[in-house]
Write an enzyme that holds these catalytic residues in place. Structure first.
Site, short mmCIF file in Angstrom:
data_model
loop_
_atom_site.label_atom_id
_atom_site.label_comp_id
_atom_site.label_asym_id
_atom_site.label_seq_id
_atom_site.Cartn_x
_atom_site.Cartn_y
_atom_site.Cartn_z
N ASP A 42 71.49 56.34 -2.39
CA ASP A 42 70.24 56.92 -1.89
C ASP A 42 70.30 56.93 -0.38
O ASP A 42 71.08 56.18 0.22
CB ASP A 42 69.07 55.99 -2.24
CG ASP A 42 68.65 56.14 -3.68
OD1 ASP A 42 69.06 57.13 -4.28
OD2 ASP A 42 67.93 55.26 -4.16
N ASN B 268 104.57 27.53 -15.76
CA ASN B 268 104.84 27.31 -17.18
C ASN B 268 106.24 27.80 -17.55
O ASN B 268 106.98 27.13 -18.27
CB ASN B 268 103.82 28.04 -18.05
CG ASN B 268 102.46 27.40 -17.97
OD1 ASN B 268 102.27 26.46 -17.20
ND2 ASN B 268 101.51 27.89 -18.74
P1 ATP Z 1 65.94 58.86 -1.33
O1 ATP Z 1 66.08 59.57 -2.63
O2 ATP Z 1 67.16 58.86 -0.51
O3 ATP Z 1 65.32 57.50 -1.43
P2 ATP Z 1 63.47 60.07 -0.56
O4 ATP Z 1 62.65 58.84 -0.36
O5 ATP Z 1 63.22 61.17 0.43
O6 ATP Z 1 64.98 59.79 -0.46
P3 ATP Z 1 61.93 60.63 -2.83
O7 ATP Z 1 61.26 59.33 -2.81
O8 ATP Z 1 62.28 61.28 -4.11
O9 ATP Z 1 63.23 60.60 -2.01
O10 ATP Z 1 60.99 61.62 -2.02
C1 ATP Z 1 61.19 63.03 -2.02
C2 ATP Z 1 60.23 63.66 -1.04
O11 ATP Z 1 58.89 63.40 -1.42
C3 ATP Z 1 60.36 63.14 0.38
O12 ATP Z 1 61.32 63.84 1.12
C4 ATP Z 1 58.97 63.34 0.95
O13 ATP Z 1 58.85 64.65 1.47
C5 ATP Z 1 58.08 63.20 -0.28
N1 ATP Z 1 57.49 61.86 -0.34
C6 ATP Z 1 58.10 60.67 -0.23
N2 ATP Z 1 57.25 59.65 -0.35
C7 ATP Z 1 56.03 60.22 -0.54
C8 ATP Z 1 54.72 59.70 -0.75
N3 ATP Z 1 54.47 58.40 -0.78
N4 ATP Z 1 53.72 60.58 -0.92
C9 ATP Z 1 53.96 61.89 -0.91
N5 ATP Z 1 55.15 62.44 -0.72
C10 ATP Z 1 56.18 61.63 -0.53
#
Ligand code: ATP
Length: 937
Positions: free
Chosen positions: A335, A729
């Site tokens: 990730d 051994n």
């Molecule tokens: P990784 O997969 O490397 O951990 P990531 O955190 O960007 O990366 P996801 O958690 O799937 O992956 O998030 C995808 C997208 O969703 C992010 O790029 C962001 O734009 C959006 N996102 C992340 N966290 C939130 C949140 N708490 N609320 C709303 N949107 C979010």
């Protein structure tokens, strides 16, 4: 400084839940007080399911005697007793007991260490106490506690739900029902409703698949539903690892081969007129000499030491076989957020149509502020000095209109209120503690920095559609103080834009045109190319009908917020180390391709020509196409957790050994399918952790690479011990075999063979297993998964080394015996000493297959030095005490011969070390001649 949050949300609690909370003497808003919780813990005990009582130590000790070798020895001891040879009987039994005691102690230490490591990954729960959200050990939860649940959590106790949004629980472990159950906090149910229908409650041992909730604990430990039906949990011991199984098989083959040789020696000695009891005893001892009985203990101890070392370097192994697989890993799918980056988000840019702001100030302190950027600054201005240096072609951006504060205010309100992060302000220490997802914390902080911006206060949260990595957005329905209801949405810009039909410009809602969409996409791409993580924001008005609250559609787009999340320190070095070790690092992220690429380039995962593979493209591909394409990109972006599973499978079809990281509940299938499933200890969910082979306590990519290095080291050390024990051994068997072929009487007594095999060479073998990590471990390609424990090459060198040691023993024995056959006892004492010394010295040569003891540092392995000195000392002690010398047949030791005995004993190790020296020189010369870098990845 006071928490800059707006008015907090009030809970909507049903009457029956309220009554229950009252009857439990708890509080649905503030939870229990810490003192009350401590009293309840003291009164009701820990929240744990009872374990079956552990197996008593003496049963485990007796288990040490359950082996073929011990059976043979006990038979030999009994036979000696019958024939009146009581000294041999006692001596053999003493050695057997000593050996069992050593094995028992080593195994106990190893298992204690492994159990302690397991406790380190014990589950935690988020409880509300003293009106604060706190993380406590699940075992400390008490009746009346309020706890929060979200997707991926294990339910820590039985609880009545007070509030639940889209909560779905997997209850198969309790009810057998494999489909997740939708929960409803508002349901009023009769007291006798069966467990499977109790939708207003959650139960210990089940897990949350989706949604979030708040519950009040109604029962803990053995009083829970699962406690009623659970038989005592059996804390079964770890099963054998593949290596242990292969070693057992190897042991069996060796036993068969050696029994044949032993039978031949028996027949020869007997035909030559040897005393039948002596011939029998020698044959049994020889059989014992041939079996590498020290090996299981060595493997267990090596694994335990290795696991402890890994834990110190932040990797907890949950499944023992993974230690071996680690050394074979050829690709790490990692990730981005939090693993390669620091997960310390700081907002740097704000944008609404079409004006932008720069944000200043570091950390969580609401210092700094937001400053408008002039139109002409937009293209040239780099968002952050932390941002990696990226040579992106300049983009032409739409011109910026004058600033539009109404849109900015609405976007910041949305960022603040569509947000689960919370502040805990400690009035005593004046410290502000932030709890929640760093992305959301960063949003809270920027709202606090935007001083003077009016944030409309709200009354309560009516509904939440929690964030998930599939939709890539979340929404909340909030009721404002003027009774207006709004759905607030935030998420990946594409995801929010896809659900939007209008846009908020200059205080007005206007239709969203293609030109607007292009402009938003261009801004998003621009921020992403600067390594910013970008979120889009939107809202819409809704009415009081709850059916509407699920529909994230017809949204009014507000704007974008970009935040920096710099790469972790040392990740660049770890990536380089992977490359040298023939391991391909791959970034798999839910983030925007440009953001992903920028970070991947900064840490060295992506080159200049790297092409990003997109989640949307993967969905279109067949499995065969994915198998072809997956190896062509080191950056895979906008991936959903389900794609991750197909990505792992595709890499595996390309014959790669895959390590894959994950954290969310939906990552569990991919984590389980990977050869090494790695889950983040800090951000990982319980469900993902249960599927994991390894847990990273610091969520850091560097720890994965360290664990691989340790894994390689552990396997190497086991092989060193194996090599050493087998060579020792074989030296004994060959010595006896050749001596009987020559026609000499048995050159070693049964008791002598037993002594060497069970006592003196056991310590160096164990010490070899704790050899410090070699410098070259990460400079060579991964070990092939199917490589046998004993390769042909290794087998040949074991035999050669065994032959060398046997030869010096034959020389020593023959020298004295041939000069005067009457000096048989003396010849035996000399041969015995040569064998003991040559084996101890030889251990020094087994420390590294390529480098000699001088270049790795003779004294670096303190344990080996101690073991060698200890074994030598023990040898002198038993030779000097008259009665032990008598029992071991050493009474006739001619001390004056000691110098040449030691000189002869040094020959095998000198040969081994000199060979390494010349071999290394030859390799260097060959490398120079062909000009090939020896460590090319
Ligand atoms: P990784 O997969 O490397 O951990 P990531 O955190 O960007 O990366 P996801 O958690 O799937 O992956 O998030 C995808 C997208 O969703 C992010 O790029 C962001 O734009 C959006 N996102 C992340 N966290 C939130 C949140 N708490 N609320 C709303 N949107 C979010």
């Amino acid at each position: 400084m006071s928490p800059p949050s707006t008015e907090s949300a009030r809970l909507m609690v049903s009457e029956s839940a309220k009554k229950l909370v009252q009857s439990l003497a708890s509080n649905a808003e503030e939870g229990l007080s810490s003192e009350d919780a401590a009293q309840r813990l003291a009164r009701d005990g820990k929240n744990v399911l009872q374990m079956a009582p552990p197996i008593p130590w003496w049963v485990r000790f007796v288990a040490q005697f359950e082996s073929l070798m011990v059976g043979l020895l006990i038979a030999a001891a009994i036979l000696s007793g019958f024939l009146g040879d009581w000294i041999d009987t006692v001596a053999i039994l003493a050695i057997v007991i000593l050996n069992a005691a050593l094995g028992f102690l080593q195994e106990e230490r190893a298992y204690q260490a492994i159990r302690a490591l397991r406790d380190l990954s014990a589950p935690h729960a988020k409880v509300v106490r003293d009106d604060k959200l706190q993380v406590v050990a699940a075992s400390d939860i008490v009746v009346g506690d309020l706890f929060q649940l979200e997707a991926g959590d294990r339910v820590p106790a039985d609880a009545r739900l007070i509030e639940a949004f889209n909560l779905q629980a997997q209850e198969a472990s309790l009810t057998g029902e494999s489909i997740p159950i939708a929960k409803d906090a508002a349901a009023d149910l009769a007291d006798d409703t069966p467990v499977s229908d109790r939708v207003n409650s959650v139960f210990l041992g089940t897990s949350v698949v989706a949604g979030k909730a708040l519950g009040v604990v109604t029962a803990i430990g053995m009083k829970t539903e699962i406690g009623h039906i659970a038989r005592l949990l059996d804390e079964t011991r770890q099963e054998q690892t593949p290596l242990q199984k292969r070693l057992t098989q190897l042991g069996q083959i060796l036993v068969a081969a050696c029994l044949i040789i032993v039978a031949i020696i028996f027949v020869i000695q007997w035909l030559r007129g040897g005393k039948i009891t002596e011939v029998f005893l020698t044959s049994v001892s020889l059989a014992v000499a041939a079996i590498p009985e020290g090996l299981p203990a060595v493997v267990t101890v090596t694994l335990a030491i290795g696991l402890q070392r890994m834990a110190k370097r932040n990797a907890l192994i949950r499944k023992l076989p993974s230690v071996e697989t680690l050394g074979c890993v050829t690709v790490i799918c990692s990730d981005k957020t939090g693993t390669l980056t620091r997960n310390e988000m700081t907002v740097r840019r704000l944008w609404v149509f079409d004006a932008a702001w720069r944000v200043e100030g570091e950390g969580y302190a609401p210092d700094g502020g937001i400053f408008p950027i002039q139109t002409e600054d937009l293209d040239s201005d780099a968002p952050d000095s932390d941002a990696p240096d990226i040579d992106e072609p300049a983009r032409s951006l739409p011109s910026a209109a004058p600033t539009s504060p109404p849109a900015l205010e609405r976007m910041l309100s949305c960022a603040d209120q569509c947000n689960e992060a919370t502040w805990n302000y400690d009035h005593e220490s004046h410290k502000l503690e932030m709890i929640g997802d760093p992305t959301e914390i960063a949003l809270k902080v920027v709202v606090a920095k935007a001083k003077g911006t009016h944030i409309q206060p709200y009354d309560s949260v009516l509904h939440e559609n929690p964030f998930d990595s599939e939709r890539k957005r979340m929404s909340r329905v909030v009721r404002y103080c003027n009774d207006e209801l709004q759905m607030l949405v935030k998420g990946a810009p594409e995801s929010v834009l896809a659900a939007a039909t209008q846009i908020f410009i200059d205080g007005e809602v206007v239709p969203l045109t293609d030109a607007h969409r292009q402009c938003i996409s261009a801004r998003n791409a621009w921020m992403a190319s600067q390594a910013l993580r970008v979120l889009g924001f939107a809202f819409r008005r809704v009415d009081h009908s709850p059916e509407q609250w699920h529909r994230e559609e017809e949204l009014v787009f507000l704007g974008l917020i970009g935040m920096i999340d710099p790469p972790r320190r040392s990740v660049t070095d770890a990536v380089a180390s992977c490359r040298r070790a023939g391991i391909r690092p791959v970034m798999i992220t839910g983030d925007h391709p440009q953001t992903a690429l920028a970070i991947a380039r900064a840490v060295g995962i992506a080159g200049d020509q790297e092409k990003v593979l997109l989640g949307t493209a993967i969905v279109q591909m067949s499995d065969d196409e994915l198998t072809q394409h997956v190896t062509q990109s080191s950056v895979i972006a906008r991936v959903s957790p389900l794609d991750k599973l197909r990505i792992v499978q595709a890499w595996k079809r390309n014959d790669h050994v895959v390590a894959m990281t994950g954290d969310g509940v939906n990552d569990a299938p991919a984590v389980k399918t990977a050869d090494i499933g790695i889950v983040m200890g800090i951000t990982g969910t319980d469900v993902a952790k249960e599927a994991a082979d390894m847990i990273l306590t610091d969520d850091n990519f560097v720890s994965i690479v360290n664990a691989i290095e340790e894994g390689r080291g552990i396997y190497d050390n086991i092989q060193k011990s194996l090599h050493y024990l087998l060579a020792c051994n074989s030296s004994e068997v060959l010595f006896m075999f050749v001596a009987s072929l020559i026609g000499w009487p048995s050159p070693l007594l049964a008791i002598q063979i037993l002594w060497i095999n069970l006592v003196t060479d056991g310590f160096p073998a164990l010490a070899l297993a704790s050899e410090p990590l070699g410098e070259n471990l990460m400079n060579r390609p991964p070990r092939p998964m199917k490589e046998p424990v004993l390769t042909f090459e290794r087998g040949r060198s074991i035999l050669l080394h065994g032959l060398l040691m046997a030869s010096v023993c034959l020389i020593g024995f023959g020298w004295v015996y041939m000069s005067d056959p009457e000096r048989l006892a003396e010849s035996r004492a000399i041969a015995f000493s040569i064998l003991v010394f040559s084996q101890i010295f030889y251990a020094m040569g087994c420390r590294d297959s390529e480098r000699n003891a001088f270049s790795i540092g003779i004294f670096k392995n303190h344990l080996l030095i101690a073991a060698a000195l200890g074994s030598i000392l023990l040898h002198f002690i038993v030779m000097s005490i008259p009665w032990t010398a008598e029992i071991l047949g050493l009474a006739a030791m001619p001390w004056r011969d000691l110098p040449w005995v030691i000189a002869l004993s040094l020959i095998p190790v000198s040969f081994v070390e000199l060979r390494k020296y010349f071999f290394a020189r030859q390799t260097v010369t060959a490398d120079q001649a062909t000009d090939v870098p020896s460590n090319a990845a």
